[in-house]
Design a protein around this motif. Structure first.
Motif, PDB file in Angstrom:
ATOM      1  N   THR A   5     -19.107  -1.682  32.896  1.00 24.16           N
ATOM      2  CA  THR A   5     -20.509  -2.538  33.369  1.00 24.16           C
ATOM      3  C   THR A   5     -20.300  -4.057  33.025  1.00 24.16           C
ATOM      4  OG1 THR A   5     -21.768  -0.500  32.815  1.00 24.16           O
ATOM      5  CG2 THR A   5     -23.042  -2.475  32.821  1.00 24.16           C
ATOM      6  N   ILE A   6     -20.644  -4.550  33.912  1.00 24.60           N
ATOM      7  CA  ILE A   6     -20.445  -6.029  33.851  1.00 24.60           C
ATOM      8  C   ILE A   6     -21.673  -6.669  34.583  1.00 24.60           C
ATOM      9  CG2 ILE A   6     -19.215  -8.213  34.757  1.00 24.60           C
ATOM     10  CD1 ILE A   6     -16.873  -6.186  35.218  1.00 24.60           C
ATOM     11  N   ARG A   7     -22.333  -7.761  33.826  1.00 25.06           N
ATOM     12  CA  ARG A   7     -23.683  -8.287  34.331  1.00 25.06           C
ATOM     13  C   ARG A   7     -23.334  -8.884  35.405  1.00 25.06           C
ATOM     14  NH1 ARG A   7     -26.906 -10.691  29.097  1.00 25.06           N
ATOM     15  NH2 ARG A   7     -27.221  -8.507  27.900  1.00 25.06           N
ATOM     16  N   GLN A   8     -24.417  -9.183  36.310  1.00 24.14           N
ATOM     17  CA  GLN A   8     -24.556 -10.035  37.399  1.00 24.14           C
ATOM     18  C   GLN A   8     -24.619 -11.653  37.007  1.00 24.14           C
ATOM     19  OE1 GLN A   8     -23.221  -9.278  39.901  1.00 24.14           O
ATOM     20  NE2 GLN A   8     -24.222  -7.893  41.185  1.00 24.14           N
ATOM     21  N   PRO A   9     -24.006 -12.563  37.489  1.00 21.37           N
ATOM     22  CA  PRO A   9     -23.240 -12.330  38.809  1.00 21.37           C
ATOM     23  C   PRO A   9     -22.010 -12.165  38.892  1.00 21.37           C
ATOM     24  CG  PRO A   9     -23.623 -14.732  37.753  1.00 21.37           C
ATOM     25  CD  PRO A   9     -24.342 -13.963  37.016  1.00 21.37           C
ATOM     26  N   TRP A  10     -21.554 -11.741  37.381  1.00 22.50           N
ATOM     27  CA  TRP A  10     -19.964 -11.541  37.220  1.00 22.50           C
ATOM     28  C   TRP A  10     -19.512 -10.471  38.167  1.00 22.50           C
ATOM     29  CZ3 TRP A  10     -19.297 -16.358  36.077  1.00 22.50           C
ATOM     30  CH2 TRP A  10     -20.016 -16.936  35.107  1.00 22.50           C
ATOM     31  N   ASP A  46     -26.986 -12.279  33.583  1.00 19.68           N
ATOM     32  CA  ASP A  46     -26.387 -12.960  32.443  1.00 19.68           C
ATOM     33  C   ASP A  46     -27.113 -14.482  33.095  1.00 19.68           C
ATOM     34  OD1 ASP A  46     -25.215 -15.078  30.961  1.00 19.68           O
ATOM     35  OD2 ASP A  46     -23.178 -14.288  31.421  1.00 19.68           O
ATOM     36  N   ARG A  47     -28.315 -14.886  32.244  1.00 17.87           N
ATOM     37  CA  ARG A  47     -28.900 -15.970  32.637  1.00 17.87           C
ATOM     38  C   ARG A  47     -28.277 -17.248  32.325  1.00 17.87           C
ATOM     39  NH1 ARG A  47     -33.597 -14.078  34.099  1.00 17.87           N
ATOM     40  NH2 ARG A  47     -34.403 -12.179  33.293  1.00 17.87           N
ATOM     41  N   ASP A  48     -27.210 -17.451  31.829  1.00 16.50           N
ATOM     42  CA  ASP A  48     -26.181 -18.513  31.428  1.00 16.50           C
ATOM     43  C   ASP A  48     -25.489 -18.744  32.583  1.00 16.50           C
ATOM     44  OD1 ASP A  48     -27.520 -18.991  28.945  1.00 16.50           O
ATOM     45  OD2 ASP A  48     -26.143 -17.742  27.889  1.00 16.50           O
ATOM     46  N   ALA A  49     -25.072 -17.745  33.407  1.00 17.48           N
ATOM     47  CA  ALA A  49     -24.256 -18.056  34.613  1.00 17.48           C
ATOM     48  C   ALA A  49     -24.763 -18.806  35.452  1.00 17.48           C
ATOM     49  CB  ALA A  49     -23.967 -16.814  35.031  1.00 17.48           C
ATOM     50  N   GLN A  50     -23.879 -19.594  36.276  1.00 20.54           N
ATOM     51  CA  GLN A  50     -24.209 -20.501  37.320  1.00 20.54           C
ATOM     52  C   GLN A  50     -23.419 -20.209  38.300  1.00 20.54           C
ATOM     53  OE1 GLN A  50     -24.001 -24.508  35.822  1.00 20.54           O
ATOM     54  NE2 GLN A  50     -25.556 -24.258  34.127  1.00 20.54           N
ATOM     55  N   VAL A  51     -23.423 -19.104  39.095  1.00 21.36           N
ATOM     56  CA  VAL A  51     -22.798 -18.671  40.124  1.00 21.36           C
ATOM     57  C   VAL A  51     -23.845 -18.059  41.198  1.00 21.36           C
ATOM     58  CG1 VAL A  51     -21.119 -17.023  41.386  1.00 21.36           C
ATOM     59  CG2 VAL A  51     -20.704 -17.907  38.845  1.00 21.36           C
TER      60      VAL A  51
END
Length: 132
Positions: A5-10, A46-51
């Motif tokens: 399991t991988i969080r979005q957006p990853w 993942d709220r820190d992601a910028q994708v």
């Protein structure tokens, strides 16, 4: 076959972009090196992601299958291009195949074993995708 399991957006970036490394705080168990795994998009962002992208709206579903080909520690993150994080284990992925349709499923922490019905649904989609 196992799943991760991988969080979005990853998860979406693995399935539909060029992300070929998964950053983890823990080392890949040797027994899983070279294995095909299901890529499961977790229920949380993942709220820190910028994708960004339209494929990132899928949560709680298997979105792809990939082969985990190795794992290495990276102090500065530069070894794996823009996707590599610093001070993380980089799990390298190859042979990524996005599923034509996400398959809803509950995920878990760590590497987990999917139900036989989920594996069958994934294999059915893969057979259709490779026949086209």
């Amino acid at each position: 076959m196992k799943a991760l399991t991988i969080r979005q957006p990853w998860a979406g970036s693995i399935a539909h972009q060029s992300k070929r490394v998964e950053n983890r705080s823990w080392k890949l168990p040797v027994k899983h090196e070279g294995a095909r795994i299901l890529i499961h998009a977790g229920a949380q962002l993942d709220r820190d992601a910028q994708v960004y992208g339209p494929h990132l709206g899928v949560y709680g579903a298997v979105v792809a299958v990939a082969t985990v080909t190795g794992c290495h520690w990276s102090e500065d993150g530069t070894c794996c291009g823009p996707w590599g994080f610093e001070r993380a284990y980089h799990w390298t992925l190859t042979d990524v195949t996005a599923l034509p349709e996400p398959i809803p499923a509950s995920g878990r922490l760590g590497i987990w074993t999917p139900a036989p019905a989920l594996i069958a649904a994934v294999e059915q989609q893969l057979a259709v995708a490779t026949a086209i």
